[in-house]
Design a protein around this motif. Structure first.
Motif: not given
Length: 251
Positions: A14-16, A39-46, A137-139
């Motif tokens: 919801s933020l990026i 799948g890895i990217l989706n795991a981080f996002l969700s 984490v550095t966003y």
């Protein structure tokens, strides 16, 4: 007057934008399955939660795809049991009934997997995981969230002072025992024990603070910051060392 703040939590997605954290390590990506990378990217996002104060937490239930443990449940053993001789069980933070771990706990697990997994291909996937993790984490916006939250707490400082003094009938400086009266009350303020940036969860708890003279607070804060001290235990030890009262301490 209420001293509570309703803390907002946000999902990462919801933020990026997805591309904000997409890995650009193309030489590695070319050797891996694009579906697994998605799948890895989706795991981080969700499974990543960002708090109002800019701290990032990762849902335990979603770690298998991030740590590349498939359906073995190994990631849960890492989190809840630790690895003897390597690291202790992770500190758990709960949000809405789900268990989360901090960024520091997750990078510990990622590094452990990188050092110990036998498969070269799994190591490559974990390199992508580490890259995405670092981007999350550095966003920059998360640092802005933290600073905005600290400002909000500062705005509540006077009401925290009034609430603590009323709750515990405080009439003396909690560090020096000097008398506080109507003539000098404005010279005193609420000072946090656990620093706001260190433990924002209790930033608005009147038991996470003391009433002390502004000048003393300024001097102590400067000295403790220089020494890297930012917890209630640190302040207690500091008071013992420098001869301040510690009646405020919860035994």
């Amino acid at each position: 007057m209420s001293n509570s703040l309703v803390l907002q939590n946000y999902t990462l997605e919801s933020l990026i934008q997805r591309d904000d954290i997409r890995s650009t390590r193309q030489a590695i990506l070319n050797q891996l399955n694009s579906g697994n990378i998605t799948g890895i990217l989706n795991a981080f996002l969700s499974n990543t939660l960002v708090t109002e104060f800019g701290f990032v937490y990762f849902k335990v239930k979603g770690l298998n795809n991030i740590l590349r443990t498939s359906a073995s449940g190994l990631e849960r053993a890492y989190v809840y049991q630790g690895v003897p001789g390597q690291f202790s069980p992770s500190e758990i933070i709960s949000f809405n009934g789900d268990d989360y771990i901090s960024r520091y706990e997750l990078i510990k697990l990622i590094e452990y997997r990188l050092d110990n997994v036998p498969s070269a291909k799994t190591k490559l996937y974990l390199e992508i995981v580490k890259d995405i993790y670092n981007r999350v984490v550095t966003y920059p916006d998360f640092a802005n969230l933290k600073n905005a939250f600290i400002e909000k707490v500062q705005e509540k400082r006077s009401s925290l002072k009034a609430a603590r003094m009323a709750e515990y009938n405080i009439t003396n400086c909690e560090f020096t025992n000097a008398i506080i009266n109507r003539d000098n009350i404005m010279e005193y303020e609420f000072a946090h024990l656990d620093a706001v940036a260190h433990n924002p969860f209790i930033a608005l708890n009147i038991d996470n603070g003391v009433i002390i003279h502004k000048d003393i607070h300024k001097d102590i804060h400067k000295d403790m910051t220089k020494k890297g001290l930012n917890t209630a235990q640190d302040i207690y030890n500091y008071c013992i060392e420098h001869g301040y009262f510690v009646y405020w301490a919860k035994v």
